[in-house]
Every structure is written in C-alpha cells, then in structure tokens.
Motif scaffolding. Sequence first.
Motif, PDB file in Angstrom:
ATOM      1  N   PHE A   1       2.939  -7.852   2.179  1.00 18.98           N
ATOM      2  CA  PHE A   1       2.960  -8.121   0.733  1.00 18.98           C
ATOM      3  C   PHE A   1       4.070  -9.118   0.397  1.00 18.98           C
TER       4      PHE A   1
ATOM      5  N   SER B   1      -1.418  -0.677  -4.299  1.00 20.58           N
ATOM      6  CA  SER B   1      -0.981  -1.791  -3.451  1.00 20.58           C
ATOM      7  C   SER B   1      -0.751  -1.307  -2.030  1.00 20.58           C
TER       8      SER B   1
ATOM      9  N   TRP C   1       3.581  -3.502  -8.051  1.00 23.25           N
ATOM     10  CA  TRP C   1       3.516  -2.754  -6.785  1.00 23.25           C
ATOM     11  C   TRP C   1       3.287  -1.284  -7.133  1.00 23.25           C
TER      12      TRP C   1
ATOM     13  N   HIS D   1       9.635   1.503  -0.679  1.00 17.75           N
ATOM     14  CA  HIS D   1       8.427   1.630  -1.497  1.00 17.75           C
ATOM     15  C   HIS D   1       8.756   2.179  -2.890  1.00 17.75           C
TER      16      HIS D   1
ATOM     17  N   SER E   1       8.343  -2.406 -10.499  1.00 19.63           N
ATOM     18  CA  SER E   1       7.043  -3.056 -10.659  1.00 19.63           C
ATOM     19  C   SER E   1       6.837  -3.559 -12.086  1.00 19.63           C
TER      20      SER E   1
ATOM     21  N   ILE F   1       3.904  -3.342   3.412  1.00 23.73           N
ATOM     22  CA  ILE F   1       4.985  -3.848   2.561  1.00 23.73           C
ATOM     23  C   ILE F   1       5.440  -5.225   3.040  1.00 23.73           C
TER      24      ILE F   1
ATOM     25  N   MET G   1      10.396  -0.456  -5.016  1.00 21.16           N
ATOM     26  CA  MET G   1       9.400  -1.427  -5.473  1.00 21.16           C
ATOM     27  C   MET G   1       8.576  -0.863  -6.619  1.00 21.16           C
TER      28      MET G   1
END
Length: 247
Positions: A98, A69, A65, A35, A42, A95, A38
């Motif tokens: 996505f 999100s 992201w 995460h 982003s 995730i 990401m």
Amino acid sequence: MKLQHHLGGIENLGPVNLETRVFVEPWEQRIFGIHTAMMAESAHLADALPAYSIKDLPTTFKSDWTWASLRTGAEDMHPFEYFKYRYYEKWLGGIAQFFVDSGYISAPELEKKSAFYRAQPNAALPDRPSAPIAAQINAYLQQGDSGYHEPDRAPRFAAGDKVRIADPEAVDHTRLPGYLRNKTGVVDVVYPGSFSYFVSTGADGIGKPMPVYRIAFDAADIWGSGKSEPNTTIYADLYEAYVQAAN
C-alpha cells in the motif's frame, strides 16, 4: 476473491492451528500497531461516527486506510502465497505494498531500509508518534468508527423468512463468506438501522447503507451431514445485497 475470504469448509488445507496467543512473535505486535496508527490517521475519519479532527492532525498520511484496505491486500495475493505466509506476514505484505502503491515510499527505498534493519536489528527505530497523533490513536482505540445510519426504507426480509445467499462475481474484496454462496437459510434477526461498509465493493453489491441480517443455517446444509455435528446451527451477519428470496 472468492477463495480467500472466510475459508470455512474448504478441504485439504492442512491441520487446524490451535494456537491461542494473539501475538506469537514480538514483531507481530509492531505490525498490529502500524495498522492501528494508520486506521487512526485515515482520511475517512473526517466523515465517520464519531467525527475526528483529521484536518488538524499533524500527519503526512493523507490516505484512507481501513479494515477493508487490509483485507483487499490479503485477498489480492496469489493463493499459493496467501496460504504460505503467516497471518501477520500477510498484514506486513499488504501494508508495505500500500505504501509503495500510494507513493509514500519507493520499492527500492523500502528494500534499502529492510536490508539495513536485517543487517542491524538493534538499530534505533523511527521516533514515536507526536503527542497529537498518540492522542488520536488512543481516541480511535476507545471509540472506533461506525457504519450505522438511520434507515431510509424498510428491510426486504423479516425474521422467519427463508432466503438464499447470492453468488456475486469475484471482486477485489467481499464480505460474503465463500462457504455460504448459494446456500439456503432462515432470517433470525433483522438488525435495527442501516449499515455501510468502509468501501464500495462494486459488482459485489456493497455500497450505500443497507439492512443487515443475522441468518441461521443448518450446518448439514453447508458442509453435508457426514461432515457436520447433528443439530448444529451456523449464524452469519450478512448485508442485504447478499440475500435473496428463496424459490
């Protein structure tokens, strides 16, 4: 989703989890790391404060992201599923969905890779991030990004004003705790400046930068005197879109 954002005050959800460790299982650290990577890659960071050189970053990840999100994925889950899974399991589900929805991987490909690592848990993992991406991740962890803007108008409310919290229609993602809907409180602090969020929440009201307030609530007004400790004040930071004048 009204139900799954800030669950304070909802009864019969089971005992309170008193676990104090941030990560209970080793795999949870990896989910947090995915995460974070990401977030650091982003596309929205090109226009963030501080500015990041996203255009020059050697990454195939070209999407936005943000925390929004992540929360949208969790709040979009069926309630039975939401309450069934652990915290980082919800992250993993959001995730993974996505990446499938965005076309980075197909559902069959993801299932194949998952089956491979379930059968061979000690198999080598993909390469670590390149040096530029690693530097970007470190920079993002230290600097983050800010939704602050210089105000273009005066706030509607001032400290000491009695206000009522709105009850907007349910949307994919909200920043309004469900237990504060239709409750009455008093503006305690008007934060300087205006603030935007990572995404527009549409009918929920979050879009252009707006004032944010710290609002004080008597706990008994939220949960009732029989379920609140006396002389207890609850404070919440709320966007102006959620704040109305009390009648």
